[in-house]
Design a protein around this motif. Structure first.
Motif, mmCIF file in Angstrom:
data_model
loop_
_atom_site.group_PDB
_atom_site.id
_atom_site.type_symbol
_atom_site.label_atom_id
_atom_site.label_comp_id
_atom_site.label_asym_id
_atom_site.label_seq_id
_atom_site.Cartn_x
_atom_site.Cartn_y
_atom_site.Cartn_z
ATOM 1 N N ASP A 148 0.669 -1.326 0.141
ATOM 2 C CA ASP A 148 -0.030 -0.075 0.183
ATOM 3 C C ASP A 148 0.927 1.233 0.098
ATOM 4 O O ASP A 148 1.983 1.263 0.731
ATOM 5 C CB ASP A 148 -0.849 0.031 1.188
ATOM 6 C CG ASP A 148 -2.023 -1.112 1.216
ATOM 7 O OD1 ASP A 148 -2.276 -1.830 0.194
ATOM 8 O OD2 ASP A 148 -2.503 -1.563 2.453
ATOM 9 N N ALA A 149 0.364 2.303 -0.605
ATOM 10 C CA ALA A 149 1.228 3.560 -0.843
ATOM 11 C C ALA A 149 1.033 4.287 0.378
ATOM 12 O O ALA A 149 -0.128 4.482 1.051
ATOM 13 C CB ALA A 149 0.866 4.469 -2.052
ATOM 14 N N PRO A 150 2.016 4.927 0.994
ATOM 15 C CA PRO A 150 1.783 5.806 2.151
ATOM 16 C C PRO A 150 0.880 7.169 1.658
ATOM 17 O O PRO A 150 1.009 7.547 0.722
ATOM 18 C CB PRO A 150 3.369 6.344 2.741
ATOM 19 C CG PRO A 150 4.027 6.111 1.248
ATOM 20 C CD PRO A 150 3.445 4.976 0.428
ATOM 21 N N ALA A 151 0.452 7.491 2.714
ATOM 22 C CA ALA A 151 -0.242 8.954 2.465
ATOM 23 C C ALA A 151 0.924 9.991 2.199
ATOM 24 O O ALA A 151 1.773 10.189 2.999
ATOM 25 C CB ALA A 151 -1.074 9.263 3.771
ATOM 26 N N ILE A 178 0.846 17.764 -2.424
ATOM 27 C CA ILE A 178 1.259 16.927 -3.431
ATOM 28 C C ILE A 178 0.312 15.534 -3.715
ATOM 29 O O ILE A 178 -0.446 15.077 -3.036
ATOM 30 C CB ILE A 178 2.588 16.318 -3.356
ATOM 31 C CG1 ILE A 178 2.720 15.393 -2.172
ATOM 32 C CG2 ILE A 178 3.572 17.640 -3.070
ATOM 33 C CD1 ILE A 178 4.248 14.770 -1.832
ATOM 34 N N THR A 179 0.381 15.128 -4.834
ATOM 35 C CA THR A 179 -0.280 14.075 -5.232
ATOM 36 C C THR A 179 -0.076 12.683 -4.508
ATOM 37 O O THR A 179 1.239 12.410 -4.273
ATOM 38 C CB THR A 179 -0.338 13.930 -6.712
ATOM 39 O OG1 THR A 179 -0.606 15.059 -7.565
ATOM 40 C CG2 THR A 179 -1.174 12.353 -7.148
ATOM 41 N N GLY A 180 -0.659 11.798 -4.041
ATOM 42 C CA GLY A 180 -0.464 10.595 -3.517
ATOM 43 C C GLY A 180 0.198 9.669 -4.412
ATOM 44 O O GLY A 180 -0.362 9.536 -5.565
ATOM 45 N N GLU A 181 1.011 8.953 -3.948
ATOM 46 C CA GLU A 181 1.411 7.660 -4.833
ATOM 47 C C GLU A 181 0.668 6.610 -5.164
ATOM 48 O O GLU A 181 -0.177 6.246 -4.176
ATOM 49 C CB GLU A 181 2.849 7.170 -4.215
ATOM 50 C CG GLU A 181 3.851 8.196 -3.994
ATOM 51 C CD GLU A 181 5.151 7.467 -3.423
ATOM 52 O OE1 GLU A 181 5.605 6.630 -4.362
ATOM 53 O OE2 GLU A 181 5.651 7.432 -2.390
ATOM 54 N N PRO A 182 0.521 6.130 -6.128
ATOM 55 C CA PRO A 182 -0.149 4.980 -6.378
ATOM 56 C C PRO A 182 0.305 3.686 -5.549
ATOM 57 O O PRO A 182 1.295 3.568 -5.288
ATOM 58 C CB PRO A 182 -0.114 4.633 -8.141
ATOM 59 C CG PRO A 182 1.107 5.224 -8.467
ATOM 60 C CD PRO A 182 1.403 6.285 -7.378
ATOM 61 N N GLY A 183 -0.628 2.833 -5.434
ATOM 62 C CA GLY A 183 -0.413 1.561 -4.877
ATOM 63 C C GLY A 183 0.849 0.745 -5.892
ATOM 64 O O GLY A 183 0.646 0.720 -6.939
ATOM 65 N N GLY A 280 -2.338 5.705 -2.180
ATOM 66 C CA GLY A 280 -2.106 6.836 -0.718
ATOM 67 C C GLY A 280 -2.834 7.935 -0.946
ATOM 68 O O GLY A 280 -3.012 8.575 -2.165
ATOM 69 N N ALA A 281 -2.951 8.518 0.177
ATOM 70 C CA ALA A 281 -3.745 9.955 0.099
ATOM 71 C C ALA A 281 -3.039 11.019 -0.175
ATOM 72 O O ALA A 281 -1.837 11.051 0.129
ATOM 73 C CB ALA A 281 -4.308 10.299 1.436
ATOM 74 N N GLY A 282 -3.506 12.103 -0.883
ATOM 75 C CA GLY A 282 -2.933 13.203 -1.363
ATOM 76 C C GLY A 282 -2.748 14.365 -0.385
ATOM 77 O O GLY A 282 -3.198 14.090 0.858
ATOM 78 N N GLY A 283 -1.527 14.978 -0.209
ATOM 79 C CA GLY A 283 -1.232 15.985 0.872
ATOM 80 C C GLY A 283 -2.386 16.916 1.210
ATOM 81 O O GLY A 283 -2.837 17.535 0.056
#
Length: 344
Positions: A148-151, A178-183, A280-283
């Motif tokens: 899973d991608a981190p927030a 910033i945009t969250g990373e994909p899983g 991951g969630a966006g910032g």
């Protein structure tokens, strides 16, 4: 009654004397706009005698508003199944925002001793390919789930009050998240022998969009002096309340629906791919700076020189804008004072 200063002196090479004139601007009307009564720039001999400068209220900034990214459905993220003769389930690239992608690993191709699957990306600590040496899909030959991608962390709130230029005063906005990373994509499954074709991994879910930052609050300023020498005598400077900084937006939650791993026809010969990880969630966007209410704002080598019979009365400072993660990335509060020096 129109935007901009009532008195503007810019680039005056000769001495300028203003005597017994009142200048007044009303309240700012547009979001984050400043009420500025007088602007003097690049003019070294300006004298204001028995002059009145009065500025209306600064306008509150506009808040950041999140625009959510439309997530692909689960079917679009699913891994490729066992391939045709000679091939495993192929790799899969799933696009999210712009060039942001999740990569699902391909499955192993037929080989006498089997062939491992390939790891998925981006690397979040999972998504390993299946290992044919395990000899069984349940014991390690199947592709592993992607991590899973981190927030994404919150963006900075406004750290400074603002900036002054010949265009006037601009309060500092909060930074955008910033945009969250994909899983991570799942790893490809292993082929176990020359008859097997491992299934490809599933793509990870997309990351959320970052929250925009909040706009800074508009100021109320009687005199803005830039690279100028200004003297004031028997004058009256009055400002009103400044506008509040606006709040930043929270980031979009990451996509929790990830792609399922690609299947195989016969698990005695090959193993399926791993599922993708969550996005991951966006910032969170930062809060904007509160507006300032200041009689004289200046930036120069020589300070303005108000006489003892010149009076300066100011209004209230603007409140700071809350961050998209309140208490974590708020902006700075505005200030209310007679004179404020801006450093280069």
């Amino acid at each position: 009654i129109t935007p901009g200063p009532a008195l503007s002196i810019q680039g005056a090479a000769a001495a300028v004397v203003i005597d017994s004139v009142a200048f007044q601007v009303g309240d700012a009307s547009g979001a984050g706009e400043t009420a500025l009564a007088a602007l003097v720039s690049d003019s070294m001999q300006v004298s204001l005698q028995r002059v009145t400068l009065k500025a209306g209220k600064g306008k509150a900034g506009s808040p950041g508003v999140l625009t959510s990214f439309p997530y692909p459905n689960a079917g679009a993220l699913a891994g490729n199944p066992e391939g045709p003769a000679g091939l495993g389930g192929g790799p899969k690239i799933c696009e999210c925002q712009l060039t942001v992608t999740s990569l699902a690993g391909p499955g192993g191709a037929p080989a006498p001793d089997g062939m491992p699957g390939v790891k998925g990306g981006p690397d979040h600590g999972g998504g390993g390919g299946g290992d044919p040496a395990a000899g069984d899909c349940g014991n390690g030959s199947a592709g592993k789930k992607g991590g899973d991608a981190p927030a994404a962390g919150p963006a900075l709130g406004a750290l400074t009050l603002g900036s002054a230029s010949s265009s006037g005063w601009l309060a500092t906005p909060g930074a955008p998240g910033i945009t969250g990373e994909p899983g991570q994509g799942g790893g490809g499954g292993a082929s176990l022998n020359a008859s097997g074709h491992g299934g490809g991994g599933g793509c990870g879910g997309c990351g959320g969009n970052g929250g925009p930052g909040g706009q800074g609050g508009g100021a109320s300023i009687a005199l803005l002096a830039l690279a100028s020498q200004v003297t004031l005598s028997a004058s009256t400077l009055t400002t009103s309340d400044a506008g509040a900084g606006a709040g930043g937006a929270a980031g979009q939650a990451g996509q929790t629906t990830a792609g399922a791993g690609g299947s195989v026809i016969d698990t005695f010969n090959a193993c399926g791919g791993g599922n993708g990880g969550k996005g991951g969630a966006g910032g969170a966007g930062g809060g904007g700076a509160g507006g300032i209410s200041v009689g004289i704002v200046w930036r120069a080598a020589i300070a303005p020189n108000p006489s003892a019979d010149t009076t300066i009365t100011h209004g209230n400072a603007g409140a700071k804008g809350p961050g998209g993660a309140p208490g974590v990335n708020d902006g700075v509060s505005g200030t209310a004072q007679p004179v404020l020096r801006m450093l280069d």
